[in-house]
Motif scaffolding. Structure first.
Motif, short mmCIF file in Angstrom:
data_model
loop_
_atom_site.label_atom_id
_atom_site.label_comp_id
_atom_site.label_asym_id
_atom_site.label_seq_id
_atom_site.Cartn_x
_atom_site.Cartn_y
_atom_site.Cartn_z
N ASP A 197 36.02 42.79 38.00
CA ASP A 197 36.81 41.55 37.96
C ASP A 197 37.47 41.37 36.61
OD1 ASP A 197 36.00 41.09 40.53
OD2 ASP A 197 34.51 39.56 40.04
N ARG A 238 41.32 34.86 43.99
CA ARG A 238 39.89 35.18 43.91
C ARG A 238 39.68 36.66 44.21
NH1 ARG A 238 36.17 31.35 47.31
NH2 ARG A 238 34.67 32.72 46.22
N HIS A 267 37.52 39.81 45.68
CA HIS A 267 36.67 40.05 46.85
C HIS A 267 36.33 41.54 46.92
CE1 HIS A 267 37.56 36.00 48.36
NE2 HIS A 267 38.84 36.24 48.05
N ARG A 295 42.02 41.50 44.32
CA ARG A 295 42.50 40.13 44.30
C ARG A 295 44.00 40.14 44.53
NH1 ARG A 295 41.71 37.57 38.42
NH2 ARG A 295 42.86 35.88 39.45
#
Length: 464
Positions: free
Chosen positions: A48, A122, A124, A141
């Motif tokens: 991320d 977001r 995932h 994302r």
């Protein structure tokens, strides 16, 4: 072997070991599951962060293509075909921007990336195929990148890591954990084994005490027992007390019956011994038959009463000393010297009353016929050999066979009934012993008696 007769220690060990093993497996599974999710969370956070860095470095150039405004490919995303990849693909189509580690290959999303376009911004998880056959875990994302003209374009960002980056730490920690759990299991098993043996130790002490009771070293189980075992010890002691009382009653009945029947019968036998004619012979035969039957049943009753004889422990030297003291007063006019060479540790596996009966008769006979000296010696192995000698005139060799006959008296002028030696021989026979007669070195009679020795008594001869 049924469950009821299986070893208590084995049953406890098996059940507790199974419980420990199941608990260890459950702990291993729970810890492994937690480690996996922790490792996967760390990888997801790293991916991320890479997605955020890529998004911050992207822009759309004047030609409408995506490009990086700065270099963001630090380790490990700079190593070719390492599994650590990222890729930015325009949703409207066009050339993608990718990490150098992809070596110009593309990441192909095989998971639900398109299904999450309605949840932009977001990250995932996603299933991704990259170059080669390495399995990957990925995050994606969906975002929008603004052009200089102000137009915003949708971009799909994907970052991946090799699956081994998730499982390798779990496996490494799992190996260590297995060894730790095995060591813990071994330590717990040893502790449980020690506790079980300590817990069963009172039962082992009861078994050892019962062996001592059978050998005659103690009479009862110690009452100082753990609360769980104390009722058992009390019940065993009660049983021993009842058996002892039953034995005493049986001995009393046997003694009463012996005195009430044997003595009158022997008197009748003496009365008819010199009777002539058929009537006298028939009477003697009938009396002999009755005597044999009474002796047979008395022997059976007495043997049953003495079934616990192995528990008896009678110190021979102590009993002989008491008998000698009593006889010295009876025969005080002879000033008899009693020379006892019996080891104080020698004990007979015989009832004290029987010991008094045997040696009371033998010592009385020695005192009766001695000049002034009676000697007693003993040696013991499995059987104790006790010799009683006197310095009298002894008995002729051809008269030895008649000594043990009931009512037989070699000297009718001497006091006595003639039953003493016969009674002693009968009691000796009930204990599996023997009685023999020989010439003494002192000049008189030597009587050699063999009787069972109690375990743990003297084992060396004290005779000279």
């Amino acid at each position: 072997m049924s469950a009821r007769t299986a070893s208590l220690q084995r049953r406890l060990l098996l059940s507790i070991s199974a419980a420990i093993a199941i608990a260890a497996l459950v702990a291993l599974g729970a810890i492994g599951y937690s480690l996996f999710h922790f490792a996967r969370g760390q990888i997801d956070q790293r991916l991320d962060a890479q997605l955020q860095a890529v998004e911050a470095a992207l822009e759309i150039g004047a030609d409408g293509r995506l490009r990086l405004t700065r270099i963001i490919d630090g380790p490990p995303f700079d190593r070719e075909l390492s599994g650590w990849y990222w890729q930015a693909r325009p949703l409207a189509g066009g050339e993608s921007v990718r990490s150098p580690s992809l070596n110009r290959a593309d990441l192909i999303a095989s998971g639900p990336a398109d299904a999450r376009r309605n949840d932009p911004g977001r990250a995932h998880p996603i299933d991704v195929q990259g170059p080669g056959t390495a399995q990957l875990v990925g995050r994606f994302r969906q975002t929008e990148i603004a052009a200089r003209s102000g137009v915003r374009a949708g971009v799909l960002l994907i970052a991946t890591a090799p699956r081994r980056a998730v499982f390798a730490p779990v496996i490494d920690v799992g190996r260590i954990l297995v060894f730790v759990l095995l060591a813990l299991f071994a330590a717990l098993f040893a502790t449980v084994l020690l506790q079980i043996r300590q817990g069963l130790r009172p039962l082992e002490r009861i078994r050892e005490a019962l062996i001592d009771i059978r050998a005659g070293r103690i009479d009862r189980l110690p009452e100082e027992q753990p609360p769980e075992v104390r009722p058992l010890a009390l019940e065993i002691n009660n049983l021993l007390s009842e058996n002892s009382e039953t034995l005493s009653r049986s001995r009393m009945h046997v003694a009463n019956l012996a005195h009430s029947l044997k003595t009158p019968l022997s008197t009748l036998a003496l009365a008819f011994r010199d009777s002539d004619g058929a009537g006298g012979q028939q009477a003697r035969n009938a009396i002999e038959l009755i005597d044999r039957r009474i002796s047979h049943h008395l022997r059976r009753a007495r043997t049953a009463a003495l079934a616990g004889g192995s528990r008896s422990r009678t110190p021979l030297a102590e009993r002989v000393a008491e008998l000698s003291s009593a006889l010295s007063k009876i025969y005080q006019d002879k000033n008899i010297v009693f020379d006892s060479r019996i080891d104080a540790a020698l004990q007979l596996a015989c009832d004290p009353l029987d010991v008094d009966e045997i040696f009371g008769n033998l010592l009385d006979n020695a005192c009766k016929w001695c000049a002034s000296r009676v000697r007693m010696t003993a040696s013991a192995e499995q059987m104790a050999i006790i010799s009683i000698e006197d310095d009298g005139e002894g008995i002729p060799a051809d008269a030895v066979a008649n000594v043990l006959k009931p009512g037989e008296r070699l000297d009718e002028t001497a006091p006595g009934s003639g039953f003493g030696l016969g009674i002693a021989a009968e009691i000796i026979g009930l204990y599996g012993g023997t009685i023999e007669f020989a010439r003494s070195e002192l000049g008189g009679l030597r009587v050699d008696v063999s009787l069972p020795a109690a375990p743990g008594g003297a084992r060396t001869s004290r005779a000279d």
